[in-house]
Write a protein that holds these residues in place. Structure first.
Motif, PDB file in Angstrom:
ATOM      1  N   ASP A  40     -19.829 -22.134  28.128  1.00 18.75           N
ATOM      2  CA  ASP A  40     -19.384 -20.803  28.556  1.00 18.75           C
ATOM      3  C   ASP A  40     -17.984 -20.451  28.032  1.00 18.75           C
ATOM      4  OD1 ASP A  40     -17.946 -22.619  29.940  1.00 18.75           O
ATOM      5  OD2 ASP A  40     -18.189 -21.665  31.908  1.00 18.75           O
ATOM      6  N   ARG A  41     -17.580 -21.084  26.958  1.00 24.72           N
ATOM      7  CA  ARG A  41     -16.199 -20.834  26.510  1.00 24.72           C
ATOM      8  C   ARG A  41     -16.062 -20.923  24.980  1.00 24.72           C
ATOM      9  NH1 ARG A  41     -11.553 -23.437  26.859  1.00 24.72           N
ATOM     10  NH2 ARG A  41     -12.570 -25.453  27.168  1.00 24.72           N
ATOM     11  N   TYR A  42     -15.236 -20.056  24.462  1.00 30.38           N
ATOM     12  CA  TYR A  42     -14.888 -20.136  23.034  1.00 30.38           C
ATOM     13  C   TYR A  42     -13.375 -20.055  22.897  1.00 30.38           C
ATOM     14  CZ  TYR A  42     -13.941 -15.110  23.174  1.00 30.38           C
ATOM     15  OH  TYR A  42     -13.409 -13.890  23.467  1.00 30.38           O
ATOM     16  N   GLU A  43     -12.892 -20.538  21.771  1.00 33.52           N
ATOM     17  CA  GLU A  43     -11.461 -20.413  21.476  1.00 33.52           C
ATOM     18  C   GLU A  43     -11.284 -19.794  20.104  1.00 33.52           C
ATOM     19  OE1 GLU A  43      -9.567 -24.231  21.887  1.00 33.52           O
ATOM     20  OE2 GLU A  43      -9.783 -24.158  24.074  1.00 33.52           O
ATOM     21  N   LEU A  44     -10.483 -18.739  20.056  1.00 28.03           N
ATOM     22  CA  LEU A  44     -10.221 -18.091  18.768  1.00 28.03           C
ATOM     23  C   LEU A  44      -9.319 -18.967  17.918  1.00 28.03           C
ATOM     24  CD1 LEU A  44      -9.438 -14.430  19.887  1.00 28.03           C
ATOM     25  CD2 LEU A  44     -11.307 -15.139  18.378  1.00 28.03           C
ATOM     26  N   ARG A  45      -9.542 -18.922  16.623  1.00 25.60           N
ATOM     27  CA  ARG A  45      -8.607 -19.595  15.712  1.00 25.60           C
ATOM     28  C   ARG A  45      -7.214 -19.029  15.924  1.00 25.60           C
ATOM     29  NH1 ARG A  45     -10.679 -21.786  10.418  1.00 25.60           N
ATOM     30  NH2 ARG A  45      -8.456 -21.858   9.990  1.00 25.60           N
ATOM     31  N   ARG A  46      -6.228 -19.815  15.613  1.00 25.17           N
ATOM     32  CA  ARG A  46      -4.850 -19.365  15.845  1.00 25.17           C
ATOM     33  C   ARG A  46      -4.258 -18.688  14.614  1.00 25.17           C
ATOM     34  NH1 ARG A  46      -3.210 -22.348  20.489  1.00 25.17           N
ATOM     35  NH2 ARG A  46      -1.014 -21.993  20.069  1.00 25.17           N
ATOM     36  N   GLU A  55      -1.661 -13.901  17.618  1.00 27.10           N
ATOM     37  CA  GLU A  55      -2.358 -14.454  18.778  1.00 27.10           C
ATOM     38  C   GLU A  55      -2.544 -13.425  19.891  1.00 27.10           C
ATOM     39  OE1 GLU A  55      -1.612 -18.384  20.081  1.00 27.10           O
ATOM     40  OE2 GLU A  55      -0.914 -19.000  18.085  1.00 27.10           O
ATOM     41  N   ARG A  56      -1.859 -12.270  19.734  1.00 27.97           N
ATOM     42  CA  ARG A  56      -2.044 -11.219  20.745  1.00 27.97           C
ATOM     43  C   ARG A  56      -3.179 -10.278  20.356  1.00 27.97           C
ATOM     44  NH1 ARG A  56       2.534  -7.883  21.179  1.00 27.97           N
ATOM     45  NH2 ARG A  56       3.760  -8.947  19.605  1.00 27.97           N
ATOM     46  N   LEU A  57      -3.681 -10.404  19.141  1.00 28.15           N
ATOM     47  CA  LEU A  57      -4.746  -9.494  18.682  1.00 28.15           C
ATOM     48  C   LEU A  57      -6.113 -10.157  18.814  1.00 28.15           C
ATOM     49  CD1 LEU A  57      -3.464  -7.557  15.547  1.00 28.15           C
ATOM     50  CD2 LEU A  57      -3.381  -6.926  17.952  1.00 28.15           C
ATOM     51  N   ASP A  58      -6.950  -9.524  19.600  1.00 26.88           N
ATOM     52  CA  ASP A  58      -8.291 -10.028  19.878  1.00 26.88           C
ATOM     53  C   ASP A  58      -9.255  -9.291  18.940  1.00 26.88           C
ATOM     54  OD1 ASP A  58     -10.428 -11.174  21.057  1.00 26.88           O
ATOM     55  OD2 ASP A  58     -10.298 -10.057  22.939  1.00 26.88           O
ATOM     56  N   PRO A  59      -9.805  -9.960  17.934  1.00 26.41           N
ATOM     57  CA  PRO A  59     -10.618  -9.241  16.933  1.00 26.41           C
ATOM     58  C   PRO A  59     -11.813  -8.534  17.563  1.00 26.41           C
ATOM     59  CG  PRO A  59     -10.214 -11.521  16.263  1.00 26.41           C
ATOM     60  CD  PRO A  59      -9.733 -11.403  17.672  1.00 26.41           C
ATOM     61  N   PRO A  60     -12.179  -7.366  17.015  1.00 24.84           N
ATOM     62  CA  PRO A  60     -13.301  -6.619  17.576  1.00 24.84           C
ATOM     63  C   PRO A  60     -14.643  -7.303  17.348  1.00 24.84           C
ATOM     64  CG  PRO A  60     -12.512  -5.575  15.562  1.00 24.84           C
ATOM     65  CD  PRO A  60     -11.546  -6.664  15.884  1.00 24.84           C
ATOM     66  N   LEU A  61     -14.733  -8.135  16.316  1.00 25.36           N
ATOM     67  CA  LEU A  61     -15.961  -8.881  16.005  1.00 25.36           C
ATOM     68  C   LEU A  61     -15.549 -10.324  15.774  1.00 25.36           C
ATOM     69  CD1 LEU A  61     -17.220  -6.650  13.050  1.00 25.36           C
ATOM     70  CD2 LEU A  61     -18.173  -6.638  15.353  1.00 25.36           C
ATOM     71  N   ILE A  62     -16.318 -11.253  16.285  1.00 24.32           N
ATOM     72  CA  ILE A  62     -16.026 -12.650  15.948  1.00 24.32           C
ATOM     73  C   ILE A  62     -17.325 -13.370  15.605  1.00 24.32           C
ATOM     74  CG2 ILE A  62     -13.900 -12.885  17.296  1.00 24.32           C
ATOM     75  CD1 ILE A  62     -15.579 -14.335  19.447  1.00 24.32           C
ATOM     76  N   ASP A  63     -17.168 -14.452  14.865  1.00 26.13           N
ATOM     77  CA  ASP A  63     -18.298 -15.336  14.595  1.00 26.13           C
ATOM     78  C   ASP A  63     -17.746 -16.756  14.522  1.00 26.13           C
ATOM     79  OD1 ASP A  63     -17.162 -15.734  12.094  1.00 26.13           O
ATOM     80  OD2 ASP A  63     -18.736 -14.712  10.977  1.00 26.13           O
ATOM     81  N   MET A  64     -18.539 -17.667  14.032  1.00 20.79           N
ATOM     82  CA  MET A  64     -18.123 -19.069  14.070  1.00 20.79           C
ATOM     83  C   MET A  64     -17.026 -19.409  13.061  1.00 20.79           C
ATOM     84  SD  MET A  64     -21.498 -20.815  12.572  1.00 20.79           S
ATOM     85  CE  MET A  64     -21.840 -20.977  10.847  1.00 20.79           C
ATOM     86  N   ARG A  65     -16.659 -18.447  12.244  1.00 23.95           N
ATOM     87  CA  ARG A  65     -15.473 -18.615  11.405  1.00 23.95           C
ATOM     88  C   ARG A  65     -14.223 -18.330  12.240  1.00 23.95           C
ATOM     89  NH1 ARG A  65     -13.425 -20.670   6.651  1.00 23.95           N
ATOM     90  NH2 ARG A  65     -12.165 -19.159   5.510  1.00 23.95           N
ATOM     91  N   ALA A  66     -14.329 -17.315  13.073  1.00 21.87           N
ATOM     92  CA  ALA A  66     -13.162 -16.832  13.810  1.00 21.87           C
ATOM     93  C   ALA A  66     -12.866 -17.660  15.052  1.00 21.87           C
ATOM     94  CB  ALA A  66     -13.393 -15.378  14.224  1.00 21.87           C
ATOM     95  N   ALA A  67     -13.887 -18.336  15.556  1.00 21.22           N
ATOM     96  CA  ALA A  67     -13.710 -19.013  16.847  1.00 21.22           C
ATOM     97  C   ALA A  67     -14.536 -20.300  16.902  1.00 21.22           C
ATOM     98  CB  ALA A  67     -14.146 -18.073  17.971  1.00 21.22           C
ATOM     99  N   ASP A  68     -14.117 -21.204  17.799  1.00 28.72           N
ATOM    100  CA  ASP A  68     -14.904 -22.413  18.087  1.00 28.72           C
ATOM    101  C   ASP A  68     -15.599 -22.226  19.433  1.00 28.72           C
ATOM    102  OD1 ASP A  68     -14.069 -23.803  15.826  1.00 28.72           O
ATOM    103  OD2 ASP A  68     -12.200 -24.416  16.822  1.00 28.72           O
ATOM    104  N   TRP A  69     -16.831 -22.720  19.524  1.00 30.30           N
ATOM    105  CA  TRP A  69     -17.595 -22.682  20.784  1.00 30.30           C
ATOM    106  C   TRP A  69     -17.309 -24.017  21.479  1.00 30.30           C
ATOM    107  CZ3 TRP A  69     -23.681 -22.612  20.866  1.00 30.30           C
ATOM    108  CH2 TRP A  69     -24.120 -22.202  22.124  1.00 30.30           C
ATOM    109  N   VAL A  70     -16.373 -24.025  22.401  1.00 29.12           N
ATOM    110  CA  VAL A  70     -15.838 -25.306  22.888  1.00 29.12           C
ATOM    111  C   VAL A  70     -16.551 -25.827  24.134  1.00 29.12           C
ATOM    112  CG1 VAL A  70     -13.554 -25.003  21.863  1.00 29.12           C
ATOM    113  CG2 VAL A  70     -13.989 -24.097  24.155  1.00 29.12           C
ATOM    114  N   ALA A  71     -17.287 -24.992  24.837  1.00 35.99           N
ATOM    115  CA  ALA A  71     -18.082 -25.399  26.004  1.00 35.99           C
ATOM    116  C   ALA A  71     -19.176 -24.356  26.155  1.00 35.99           C
ATOM    117  CB  ALA A  71     -17.200 -25.449  27.248  1.00 35.99           C
TER     118      ALA A  71
END
Ligand SMILES: Cc1ncc(COP(=O)(O)O)c(C=O)c1O
Length: 392
Positions: free
Chosen positions: A249-255, A231-247
């Motif tokens: 202006d906001r996304y949440e990375l998978r845990r 959870e301390r590592l912020d991936p250099p690339l993300i897409d909709m597999r790696a994160a949810d678009w929750v609002a």
């Protein structure tokens, strides 16, 4: 003990070729081929998304099988397309600044070094190559001496691309843990060849490929990241597999580890790799290691006895990768001559191991890498063919 006859009977390629290029890409066994091709056929028959749903259990077995292979939890695993992509996803997640240091090994993989150099240019981080000891492996004492507050990452290759060396990674893990420094291990060439246990090694992240000693399909690999680090590592690339678009202006990375994955994946490859890992587990990685280490030692002894042949492997512990050169004959010529006789090996070019090749004044090397399904008489055929290689 490995039943070599059964292993060969289950490996269709054994009928066609003497394959001693397992460190390049091994021959797939029939169960792996069946799993991958079967999935492709299902995709063709019912549709790609529908095939994924229908075969979900076998595909998702990838996480459990990989976790078993390396002593991790399934949530700590990501499926990726190569060892390089796995390593990059972990490496480029770390934030480095001017004055920070990365400690690495002389024989680290070319693409890892390219990433070090790029990151040094971008951030001012200093890349420190820890010297080898008298055995030609990473010096544990030199590593310990190099550790200080500036060191933000230890990144080491377990089995390098250009030789039989097995670096003393468990000792590296002890130092990393004592100092509280993250330890990224490139296990690309050790996975499937020798036992791996992330707790025994003490690494926090580990990258591997499917096609080498795991005998999986090409274009597959995996990344492990320890849960405490995840959870301390912020991936250099993300897409909709790696994160949810929750609002808006906001996304949440998978845990879990899947924050390092791509949404689109080669599912035939993934199910093939899952089967390949289970297949290796069924044989037993300890038994595989015992056999491949013996084959490596035997081949080294046979080649070393030939006039004009110099075996180049170093390290206190050596694996199934055997590198050598033949006096006055280029490595490419040896490889091509062997290929014409139905024997596959590869060439380790000096350009892919610049530091080590310069330090040891190495030429391009022929790399022969047996696996447990190779028969002893296949090694004899290689040795005979090398002995008869014409000087060019
Ligand atoms: C030590 C090592 N690390 C990483 C890699 C890269 O693996 P991949 O081609 O799957 O990215 C290799 C490939 O030869 C390797 O030998």
């Amino acid at each position: 003990m490995i039943d070599v006859d059964r292993a060969r009977a289950e490996t269709p390629g054994c009928e066609h070729v003497v394959h001693l290029n397992n460190a390049g890409s091994a021959l797939m066994p029939q169960p792996v081929l069946g799993a991958a091709v079967g999935h492709l056929e299902l995709e063709a028959r019912v549709g790609g998304y529908e095939a994924h749903d229908a075969n979900a259990e076998a595909i998702d077995r990838f996480y459990g099988a990989t976790a078993e292979l390396i002593g991790a939890a399934p949530e700590e695993i990501a499926f990726v397309s190569s060892a390089t992509r796995a390593w990059d996803m972990a490496f480029y997640s770390f934030r480095f600044g001017h004055g920070d240091r990365i400690l690495t090994s002389v024989a680290d993989y070319i693409s890892n070094y390219l990433a070090f150099l790029q990151t040094a240019e971008r951030t001012g981080v200093e890349v420190v190559t820890v010297p080898n000891d008298e055995h030609g492996q990473l010096s544990v004492d030199a590593l310990r001496d190099a550790v200080d507050d500036r060191v933000k990452l230890i990144a080491v290759t377990h089995v390098p691309t250009n030789g039989g060396l097995v670096n003393p990674v468990a000792e590296v893990g002890v130092i990393a843990r004592e100092a509280g420094i993250p330890f990224l291990l490139d296990a690309c060439q050790s996975a499937g060849q020798l036992p791996l246990d992330v707790d025994a090694i003490g690494c926090d992240a580990l990258s591997a490929t499917g096609r080498k000693f795991l005998r999986g399909p090409r274009g597959t690999g995996f990344l492990y990241v320890r849960s405490e680090l995840l959870e301390r590592l912020d991936p250099p690339l993300i897409d909709m597999r790696a994160a949810d678009w929750v609002a808006p202006d906001r996304y949440e990375l998978r845990r879990d580890g899947r924050r390092f994955e791509e949404w689109e994946q080669d599912y035939a490859g993934k199910v093939g790799l899952a089967r390949a890992i289970d297949y290796a587990l069924e044989w037993g990685v300890e038994a595989i290691w015992e056999r491949v280490r013996d084959l490596g030692a035997r081949l080294r002894a046979q080649l070393g006895a030939l006039e004009g042949v110099t075996v180049r492997d170093v390290g206190a512990e050596r694996c199934a990768i055997v590198t050598f050169d033949v006096a006055d004959v280029s490595a490419d010529h040896v490889m091509e001559t062997l290929r014409r006789r139905g024997i596959n090996v590869s060439v380790s070019a000096t350009s892919s191991a610049v530091i080590e090749s310069l330090e040891r004044d190495l030429p391009d090397l022929v790399r022969a890498s047996p696996h447990y399904y190779n028969a002893a008489d296949e090694l004899d055929r290689l040795v005979e063919a090398v002995a008869e290689t014409d000087v060019v």
